[in-house]
Design an enzyme around this catalytic site. Structure first.
Site, mmCIF file in Angstrom:
data_model
loop_
_atom_site.group_PDB
_atom_site.id
_atom_site.type_symbol
_atom_site.label_atom_id
_atom_site.label_comp_id
_atom_site.label_asym_id
_atom_site.label_seq_id
_atom_site.Cartn_x
_atom_site.Cartn_y
_atom_site.Cartn_z
ATOM 1 N N ASP A 61 -40.504 1.234 21.960
ATOM 2 C CA ASP A 61 -41.695 2.079 21.879
ATOM 3 C C ASP A 61 -41.356 3.558 21.887
ATOM 4 O OD1 ASP A 61 -43.563 0.151 21.878
ATOM 5 O OD2 ASP A 61 -44.319 0.536 23.897
ATOM 6 N N LYS A 83 -45.877 4.226 18.716
ATOM 7 C CA LYS A 83 -46.971 5.051 18.213
ATOM 8 C C LYS A 83 -46.762 6.429 18.788
ATOM 9 C CE LYS A 83 -50.442 1.493 18.021
ATOM 10 N NZ LYS A 83 -50.105 0.349 18.753
ATOM 11 N N MET A 197 -54.089 7.044 29.212
ATOM 12 C CA MET A 197 -54.681 7.425 27.917
ATOM 13 C C MET A 197 -56.041 8.104 28.091
ATOM 14 S SD MET A 197 -53.620 3.997 25.795
ATOM 15 C CE MET A 197 -53.709 2.801 27.104
#
Ligand code: SAH
Length: 278
Positions: A61, A83, A197
């Site tokens: 990741d 991402k 997030m």
């Protein structure tokens, strides 16, 4: 192999002996989902480190540190599957299909994820796909940024004097909208709320908490790039959170009294530290 890890640890006096059952071989054709921890390479588990040395294909990741990947099997193929805000990223379905493909080719496949694979990390989805594909897999938990990342900022996620409960939440759902949570209940249910997030929708979230009666003087801290040399922390209150300038990401937002302990407990960057832990 187990032998190198064993000799390393025995040489360093950590273990008199290691049991092979505790460090199983990475079977060809299997997939291990491993949590890398929040940033500092040393925070991966011994079992995760063991897997890193044996893996033949590693899907990692964006949140996984390059300094950890240095410890990978030098012959392993390393494939970026992360991402990073705004830039095009591999689709979740593609990653899962690739894991399955490589495992079916008989490779030892390591899926290395930031923090813990089962904490807002889609580990359950990937493991579910492996189960349906009839492949062998193993889950190696990691230290989540919502726990260990805060510890690197000198913030204990619980403290006997302040909280008997914590809420972990994600600030947005899969469409990118603010998470469809029962915000009034969240505001009341726990003295400490740890948010993943949450930077994108921070103002909206703070407004929802205040509207539900959360104390405007309640503390809010944001730990960015936790457990890395780039770590930064900003501290404010719920009421003043809307005045914050942009903060670097990835970041964990923590609401509640526990960030006050930073004054004494900030061992990583604060005045309390005696040596450079950079
Ligand atoms: N499985 C991960 C979380 C993945 S979701 C874990 O257990 O930590 C991605 C979010 O995790 C980021 O948006 C951020 O909120 C948080 N995060 C991950 N690593 C971080 C770090 N080093 N510092 C601060 N926040 C981090």
């Amino acid at each position: 192999m187990l032998d190198w890890l064993k000799s390393l640890l025995v040489r360093r006096g950590h273990f008199a002996a290691l049991d092979a059952a505790d460090f199983p071989d990475f079977a060809p054709g299997s997939v291990w989902l491993v949590g890398a921890g929040p940033g500092a390479p040393g925070l991966i588990s011994l079992l995760g480190y063991h897997a890193l040395g044996q893996a033949e294909v590693i899907f990692y990741d964006a949140l996984v540190s390059d300094r950890l990947l240095i410890h990978a099997n030098p012959r392993a193929q390393k494939i970026f599957a992360g991402k990073r805000g705004g830039k095009p990223s591999p689709k979740q379905a593609d990653i899962t299909l690739q894991l399955i493909d490589w495992a079916r080719k008989g490779k030892r496949v390591l899926r290395l994820k930031g923090g813990d694979p089962f904490v807002f990390g889609r580990g359950g989805e990937e493991a579910g796909a492996l189960f349906r594909a009839n492949l062998k897999f193993r889950i190696v938990p990691g230290i989540s940024s919502g726990l260990g990342g805060l510890a690197y900022a000198g913030i204990p996620v619980t403290h006997r004097e302040t909280n008997h409960a914590v809420i972990f939440l994600t600030g947005h759902d899969e469409t990118g909208d603010v998470s469809p949570l029962d915000w009034p209940s969240i505001a009341k249910a726990a003295p400490v709320i740890v948010m993943f997030m949450a930077v994108k929708h921070l103002n909206t979230i703070v407004q929802k908490l205040l509207a539900a009666g959360r104390d405007p003087t309640d503390r809010l801290a944001i730990v960015s790039n936790a457990a890395s040399p780039q770590q930064t922390v900003v501290e404010t209150t719920l009421a003043a959170a809307s005045d914050l300038a942009d903060v670097p990401t990835p970041a964990i937002v923590v609401v509640g009294p526990v960030s006050a302990y930073r004054d004494a407990l900030d061992w990583y960057t604060g005045p309390a530290r005696e040596n450079s832990f950079g």
